[in-house]
Design a protein around this motif. Structure first.
Motif, mmCIF file in Angstrom:
data_model
loop_
_atom_site.group_PDB
_atom_site.id
_atom_site.type_symbol
_atom_site.label_atom_id
_atom_site.label_comp_id
_atom_site.label_asym_id
_atom_site.label_seq_id
_atom_site.Cartn_x
_atom_site.Cartn_y
_atom_site.Cartn_z
ATOM 1 N N ASP A 127 0.834 -1.203 0.000
ATOM 2 C CA ASP A 127 0.000 0.000 0.000
ATOM 3 C C ASP A 127 0.872 1.257 0.000
ATOM 4 N N MET A 128 1.858 1.316 0.895
ATOM 5 C CA MET A 128 2.715 2.502 0.978
ATOM 6 C C MET A 128 3.542 2.677 -0.292
ATOM 7 N N ASP A 129 4.062 1.578 -0.834
ATOM 8 C CA ASP A 129 4.861 1.663 -2.062
ATOM 9 C C ASP A 129 4.013 2.124 -3.243
ATOM 10 N N ALA A 130 2.800 1.601 -3.350
ATOM 11 C CA ALA A 130 1.915 2.003 -4.454
ATOM 12 C C ALA A 130 1.545 3.477 -4.343
ATOM 13 N N ARG A 131 1.259 3.925 -3.140
ATOM 14 C CA ARG A 131 0.931 5.348 -2.938
ATOM 15 C C ARG A 131 2.139 6.231 -3.248
ATOM 16 N N GLY A 132 3.315 5.797 -2.805
ATOM 17 C CA GLY A 132 4.524 6.558 -3.102
ATOM 18 C C GLY A 132 4.799 6.620 -4.598
ATOM 19 N N PHE A 133 4.599 5.487 -5.273
ATOM 20 C CA PHE A 133 4.780 5.464 -6.717
ATOM 21 C C PHE A 133 3.800 6.428 -7.378
ATOM 22 N N ASN A 134 2.540 6.394 -6.948
ATOM 23 C CA ASN A 134 1.539 7.289 -7.536
ATOM 24 C C ASN A 134 1.917 8.751 -7.343
ATOM 25 N N GLN A 135 2.409 9.098 -6.158
ATOM 26 C CA GLN A 135 2.804 10.486 -5.907
ATOM 27 C C GLN A 135 3.977 10.888 -6.790
ATOM 28 N N ALA A 136 4.981 10.018 -6.901
ATOM 29 C CA ALA A 136 6.135 10.324 -7.745
ATOM 30 C C ALA A 136 5.729 10.407 -9.220
ATOM 31 N N HIS A 137 4.892 9.475 -9.656
ATOM 32 C CA HIS A 137 4.409 9.456 -11.031
ATOM 33 C C HIS A 137 3.617 10.721 -11.332
ATOM 34 N N GLU A 138 2.761 11.101 -10.411
ATOM 35 C CA GLU A 138 1.938 12.312 -10.576
ATOM 36 C C GLU A 138 2.817 13.549 -10.709
ATOM 37 N N SER A 139 3.773 13.718 -9.804
ATOM 38 C CA SER A 139 4.597 14.932 -9.847
ATOM 39 C C SER A 139 5.515 14.956 -11.071
ATOM 40 N N GLU A 140 5.959 13.790 -11.520
ATOM 41 C CA GLU A 140 6.872 13.738 -12.665
ATOM 42 C C GLU A 140 6.147 13.915 -13.999
ATOM 43 N N TYR A 141 5.005 13.268 -14.155
ATOM 44 C CA TYR A 141 4.380 13.207 -15.476
ATOM 45 C C TYR A 141 3.119 14.042 -15.638
ATOM 46 N N ARG A 142 2.486 14.492 -14.561
ATOM 47 C CA ARG A 142 1.257 15.290 -14.688
ATOM 48 C C ARG A 142 1.473 16.551 -15.528
ATOM 49 N N PRO A 143 2.561 17.321 -15.318
ATOM 50 C CA PRO A 143 2.733 18.533 -16.136
ATOM 51 C C PRO A 143 2.789 18.235 -17.635
ATOM 52 N N GLY A 144 3.507 17.190 -18.028
ATOM 53 C CA GLY A 144 3.563 16.832 -19.456
ATOM 54 C C GLY A 144 2.234 16.331 -19.970
ATOM 55 N N TYR A 145 1.526 15.576 -19.152
ATOM 56 C CA TYR A 145 0.195 15.084 -19.524
ATOM 57 C C TYR A 145 -0.751 16.250 -19.749
ATOM 58 N N GLU A 146 -0.750 17.206 -18.825
ATOM 59 C CA GLU A 146 -1.628 18.379 -18.955
ATOM 60 C C GLU A 146 -1.242 19.205 -20.185
ATOM 61 N N ALA A 147 0.056 19.394 -20.405
ATOM 62 C CA ALA A 147 0.510 20.182 -21.552
ATOM 63 C C ALA A 147 0.114 19.517 -22.865
#
Length: 151
Positions: free
Chosen positions: A110-130
């Motif tokens: 659970d903690m690893d999946a949440r951490g992955f989601n947070q890292a994935h979100e911060s890394e790729y969300r800006p490019g996804y939105e753009a």
């Protein structure tokens, strides 16, 4: 493509892809990956809850079996039967302890999946939105990796 995870109440089985569609949870898009790891984290939470219940149930059964063996000893029941009941109590205690180990493993997932989601979100969300706001159709996920080009 099936993800082999259990159905989770309240979660839709289709996940949006980075191109705006749905892919049934098997795609490589930004939202699909986030959805799959969120589903993994939720599954781990359900597992933890079930294991806590199992542990409590097994501890109660172990205590009851131990009490029964004590009553059998007082009633002078044949010792081999009393011993069998004590063995059952010991085995139930082992199940309770093992369920605790499973809780620890599920908590880690659970903690690893949440951490992955947070890292994935911060890394790729800006490019996804753009890319979504540009109005230009983007290549399918993984295209640049297969061609050796960087985007």
């Amino acid at each position: 493509m099936s993800d082999n995870l259990p159905a989770i109440p309240g979660m839709n089985n289709t996940v949006a892809t980075s191109t705006g569609g749905t892919d049934g949870g098997g795609g490589l898009g930004f939202l699909a990956l986030a959805g799959r790891t969120a589903k993994l984290a939720a599954s781990a939470l359900f597992l933890k809850e079930g294991m806590h219940q199992l542990r409590s149930h097994m501890e109660a059964n172990s205590t009851a079996a131990l009490r029964l063996s004590e009553m059998c000893a007082q009633a002078e029941v044949e010792p081999r039967f009393t011993s069998m009941i004590e063995d059952v109590s010991t085995a139930l205690t082992g199940v309770a302890e093992a369920s605790g180990d499973t809780v620890n493993a599920a908590d880690s997932v659970d903690m690893d999946a949440r951490g992955f989601n947070q890292a994935h979100e911060s890394e790729y969300r800006p490019g996804y939105e753009a890319s979504n706001s540009s109005g230009v159709q983007q290549a399918k996920p993984g295209f640049y990796r297969r061609t050796g080009r960087r985007h």
